[in-house]
Design an enzyme around this catalytic site. Structure first.
Site, PDB file in Angstrom:
ATOM      1  N   ASP A   1       0.800  -1.345   0.029  1.00 19.72           N
ATOM      2  CA  ASP A   1       0.003  -0.076  -0.049  1.00 19.72           C
ATOM      3  C   ASP A   1       0.782   1.282   0.048  1.00 19.72           C
ATOM      4  OD1 ASP A   1      -2.506   1.627   0.369  1.00 19.72           O
ATOM      5  OD2 ASP A   1      -1.576   1.852   2.643  1.00 19.72           O
TER       6      ASP A   1
ATOM      7  N   GLU B   1      -4.425  29.862   8.070  1.00 18.50           N
ATOM      8  CA  GLU B   1      -4.809  28.354   8.350  1.00 18.50           C
ATOM      9  C   GLU B   1      -4.667  27.732   9.452  1.00 18.50           C
ATOM     10  OE1 GLU B   1      -6.460  26.966   5.868  1.00 18.50           O
ATOM     11  OE2 GLU B   1      -5.710  27.278   4.013  1.00 18.50           O
TER      12      GLU B   1
ATOM     13  N   VAL C   1      -6.343  32.257   0.814  1.00 19.83           N
ATOM     14  CA  VAL C   1      -5.575  30.940   0.730  1.00 19.83           C
ATOM     15  C   VAL C   1      -6.606  29.836   0.348  1.00 19.83           C
ATOM     16  CG1 VAL C   1      -4.122  29.244   1.652  1.00 19.83           C
ATOM     17  CG2 VAL C   1      -3.820  31.635   2.229  1.00 19.83           C
TER      18      VAL C   1
ATOM     19  N   GLY D   1     -11.640  27.492   0.685  1.00 21.82           N
ATOM     20  CA  GLY D   1     -10.422  28.346   1.328  1.00 21.82           C
ATOM     21  C   GLY D   1     -10.765  29.223   2.336  1.00 21.82           C
ATOM     22  N   VAL D   2      -9.778  30.164   2.629  1.00 20.56           N
ATOM     23  CA  VAL D   2      -9.794  30.860   3.778  1.00 20.56           C
ATOM     24  C   VAL D   2      -9.476  32.301   3.422  1.00 20.56           C
ATOM     25  CG1 VAL D   2      -8.970  31.577   6.296  1.00 20.56           C
ATOM     26  CG2 VAL D   2      -9.095  29.229   5.430  1.00 20.56           C
TER      27      VAL D   2
ATOM     28  N   ASP E   1      -6.850  -2.103   3.449  1.00 18.32           N
ATOM     29  CA  ASP E   1      -5.821  -3.197   3.231  1.00 18.32           C
ATOM     30  C   ASP E   1      -6.306  -4.499   3.616  1.00 18.32           C
ATOM     31  OD1 ASP E   1      -4.152  -1.057   1.836  1.00 18.32           O
ATOM     32  OD2 ASP E   1      -3.613  -0.502   4.025  1.00 18.32           O
TER      33      ASP E   1
ATOM     34  N   ALA F   1      -9.054  36.638   4.931  1.00 24.20           N
ATOM     35  CA  ALA F   1      -8.878  37.409   5.974  1.00 24.20           C
ATOM     36  C   ALA F   1      -8.390  38.886   5.477  1.00 24.20           C
ATOM     37  CB  ALA F   1      -8.143  36.862   7.097  1.00 24.20           C
TER      38      ALA F   1
END
Length: 765
Positions: A441, A475, A522, A510-511, A649, A513
């Site tokens: 994996d 963030e 962002v 997104g953010v 898995d 400000a």
């Protein structure tokens, strides 16, 4: 009880009223079988079931103690299948509960303690007789008392197993053990009870008593392993949500998950488990699907997208329409695949069991023949002939043959544990020696499963640190994995994160400000375009390069336009590259199986050495695809190991010849895997294969010497050399030879500790 269709899925009722899935003319039924100890036992159960009319196929799994039968319900019933198992000397039942598994563990431990308590005085009297305040005769009488207690309490299980085997015209390891303890015990009992006929003869009570203790210890370890195996499925089922919020006539009501039906509209809020499989009908969200895909990056879901039960909504409230519930969900299918893959495994045919089918009757025949020849043809006295016949049984005691494999495996598994490699069953060491292909994996196995900032592209008037400061400031209050990666990257550089104002987050996008007098964003590209941010072709070219390498792009912008671009990707484990090199050195083929897209998988493989490290890449695969790929390899005759860490898995781990779970992975993966890498070091995969090969070589040496010893010792004990030497091998010397053969096997196994397992390693940063 687990039932699945053989041809097509449809609801029906079995004779006992339980719900089953039927298909066409055949049904498939899986149930637990108690009392099996070796491959001869599985053969007896299979034979008994196959003799029933209407039974199409039978698969009995010794490790899982389960049988799976495909049958015609119009010709044979479930109760008749269970009766057939009972007639073979075993017990069939629908399923083994957790309480029963734990009780089996406790019962095995109690019997071990009883056997040890009763055997201790026998051993003390035999080994330290000169220190005891008893006469020689009194000591023998006391030993007889305690040895009898051991023989017919803790030792009865071997007599029962031997009886079942002989009733089915087979000879298993229980027959070998029963013969060994019987020869030592009954001969010694005759010496004590008939002193005038066996004057001066030694006794071997400690041999029978201690043999029972040692084998009982193995029974206890086996019971513990069975208890852990059962918990695999209960932990899988615990992942399912137990409640759901149903929306009816505009009102929301919390209901039990059992009452949810296909077509119901359900509300899911941020942080909640998605209760069932369904389709988004209203709202947007990002869903953590790592339980199914193994990938750490949440996937955006919009109206019309499918969602999977037991996955987690990370942001945004939404409505879904239930499409699959109960046993039809993906989680339930994973449970079914794990269980079916375990049942599909062929029973392990132990070499010692195969030899036992010939060895036991031959030894008994030689013992009887010895007695007849000496008394009938050579006119020897009864005591002389009986001594020779008994010496044959004592010297041919299968201790060496029985210890040849388990002692080597015990030493080998102990060496593995010292290096952080946990082999969960004795057979796994042997199986790992034959591995030809290792499938991995990707996320959480070759990589850490944690996102990190791989690249930073900043506008000319900004440096990387300033760009990270801006992104981290926006963030740091978000729980999204991408947001955490940006914040952690800023903190790793010891950057001070400025305060922002008017912070707002648009889930999945997104953010936004205000940083001082500047508006900053962002998020993803579509969202920035909606905000009116202009993106030049140079930035779009950088975006294409990032996406081509399978990384996640995150944009930063302000009032002046694009401020920068981050490339987010999973972190590759430091030991992965060297681990792949070590596996190549062992001649193993390697493959990567991942639910991620092809570009991301290709980027990871390139970081690990490209085609020189990985032979195959399979991207975009789901749990059912992983198990299919393993089966394809096995169908070509390859021995396959699967390495993984997640619930997704588990089916492939169960299907593979050897399932290898990462220690930091999910409990389900660790319980399903045959090997657990405690130190989370992939280099231990190569070490496990190397250890398996060395251990198997030692087992073959042990078996050779055990058989060679019997080929020499049995004729000697029977008196074949008496005409030349004038001496008959006394039983005590036969017992000493028997003990020496066992000790030699143990000492040879201990030589494993002098073998170097791991190549020289460089320190990982």
């Amino acid at each position: 009880m687990f039932l699945r269709t053989a041809k097509k899925r449809a609801a029906a009722e079995l004779q006992d009223g339980r719900d089953v899935q039927v298909g066409g003319e055949l049904q498939r039924l899986q149930f637990a079988v108690d009392g099996m100890t070796c491959s001869n036992c599985t053969a007896a159960v299979e034979k008994s079931l196959k003799n029933l009319p209407g039974v199409a196929s039978v698969a009995v799994n010794l490790a899982a103690e389960k049988a799976r039968v495909e049958f015609d319900p119009m010709r044979v019933t479930k109760s008749e299948l269970f009766d057939a198992v009972a007639q073979a000397g075993y017990r069939a039942r629908e399923q083994r509960t957790r309480a029963e598994a734990q009780e089996s563990d406790r019962l095995a431990l109690r019997w071990l303690m009883v056997a040890s308590f009763l055997a201790l005085p026998v051993a003390a009297l035999m080994w330290f007789e000169s220190w005891m305040p008893f006469t020689h005769t009194q000591g023998k009488a006391i030993s007889l008392f305690f040895a009898t207690a051991v023989q017919f309490s803790a030792g009865l299980v071997f007599y029962r197993g031997a009886y079942r085997a002989l009733s089915n015209r087979t000879a298993n390891m229980d027959v070998l053990v029963a013969l060994g303890i019987s020869a030592a015990y009954f001969y010694s009992a005759l010496v004590v009870l008939l002193p005038e006929r066996f004057a001066g003869s030694p006794v071997f009570f400690e041999a029978s008593a201690l043999l029972i203790v040692f084998v009982r210890f193995g029974k206890w370890l086996e019971a513990r392993a069975k208890g852990r195996a059962y918990r695999t499925f209960t932990r899988l089922l615990e992942l399912e949500a137990d409640r759901a919020t149903r929306v009816e006539d505009g009102e929301e009501r919390v209901v039990s998950i059992d009452t949810v039906q296909p077509g119901d509209i359900l509300r899911v809020r941020p942080g909640e488990k998605i209760p069932v499989d369904g389709m988004v009908v209203e709202g947007n969200t990002f869903v953590d699907e790592s339980m199914i895909s193994g990938e750490s990056v949440p996937v955006e879901k919009r109206p019309g997208d499918a969602v999977t039960g037991a996955t987690i909504s990370r942001s945004g409230s939404f409505l879904l329409r239930a499409t699959r519930v109960g046993k039809e969900t993906v989680l339930a299918q994973i449970v079914a695949m794990v269980e079916e893959a375990q049942a599909d495994r062929a029973p392990i045919q132990r070499f010692a069991d195969a030899v036992a089918r010939v060895f036991v009757p031959v030894v008994v025949g030689i013992s009887l023949l010895t007695f007849i020849v000496w008394t009938g043809l050579l006119q020897a006295e009864f005591v002389f002939a009986f001594t020779a016949a008994t010496a044959v049984l004592v010297i041919a005691c299968p201790c060496a043959l029985g210890l040849a494999t388990p002692v080597a495996i015990l030493v080998g598994s102990g060496m593995g544990l010292e290096r952080g490699i946990l082999f969960k069953r004795a057979s796994v060491l042997e199986a790992s020696a034959h591995i030809q292909t290792v499938m991995f994996d990707k996320t959480g196995t070759l990589t850490s499963g944690q996102l990190g900032v791989r690249e930073i592209h900043a506008r000319q008037d900004l440096d990387h640190d300033r760009l990270l400061q801006i992104a981290g400031a926006l963030e740091r209050h978000s729980t999204h994995p991408v947001a955490k990666a940006l914040t952690e990257a800023a903190l790793e550089r010891n950057l001070d994160l400025p305060n922002v104002e008017e912070l707002s987050e648009e889930a999945g996008y997104g953010v936004e400000a205000r940083l001082g007098d500047v508006r900053v964003w962002v998020g993803n590209l579509d969202w920035l375009l909606q905000k009116g941010v202009k993106v030049s072709t140079d930035w779009l070219h950088k975006l294409q390069q990032i996406e081509n390498r399978g990384m996640v792009p995150v944009w930063a912008a302000d009032d002046s336009g694009v401020a920068g671009l981050f490339a987010i990707a999973d972190r590759i484990k430091p030991s992965s590259a060297q681990a792949l090199q070590e596996m190549r050195a062992l001649g193993l083929r390697t493959a990567v199986l991942t639910g991620d897209h092809q570009k991301s998988a290709q980027w990871v493989v390139e970081q690990l050495g490209g085609s020189d490290a990985i032979d195959e890449i399979h991207a975009g695969v789901r749990p059912e695809d992983k198990i299919r790929l393993v089966r394809q390899r096995q169908a070509r005759g390859e021995k396959v190991a699967m390495v993984g860490d997640g619930i997704n898995d588990a089916p492939a781990l169960a299907q593979a010849d050897v399932g290898i779970a990462i220690g930091a992975g999910t409990d389900v993966a660790k319980e399903t895997g045959d090997i657990v890498l405690i130190n989370n070091d992939l280099r231990d995969v190569a070490a496990a294969v190397r250890l398996g090969r060395i251990t198997l070589r030692k087992i073959k040496q042990n078996l050779f010497w055990a058989l060679f010893y019997n080929l020499i010792g049995i004729p000697l004990a029977a008196g074949a050399f008496y005409p030349l030497t004038g001496q008959l091998l006394p039983p005590e010397f036969a017992g000493l030879a028997m003990a020496f053969s066992s000790v030699s096997v143990v000492l040879n196994s201990l030589l494993l500790k002098t073998t170097s397992l791991l190549p020289a390693r460089t320190k990982s940063n």
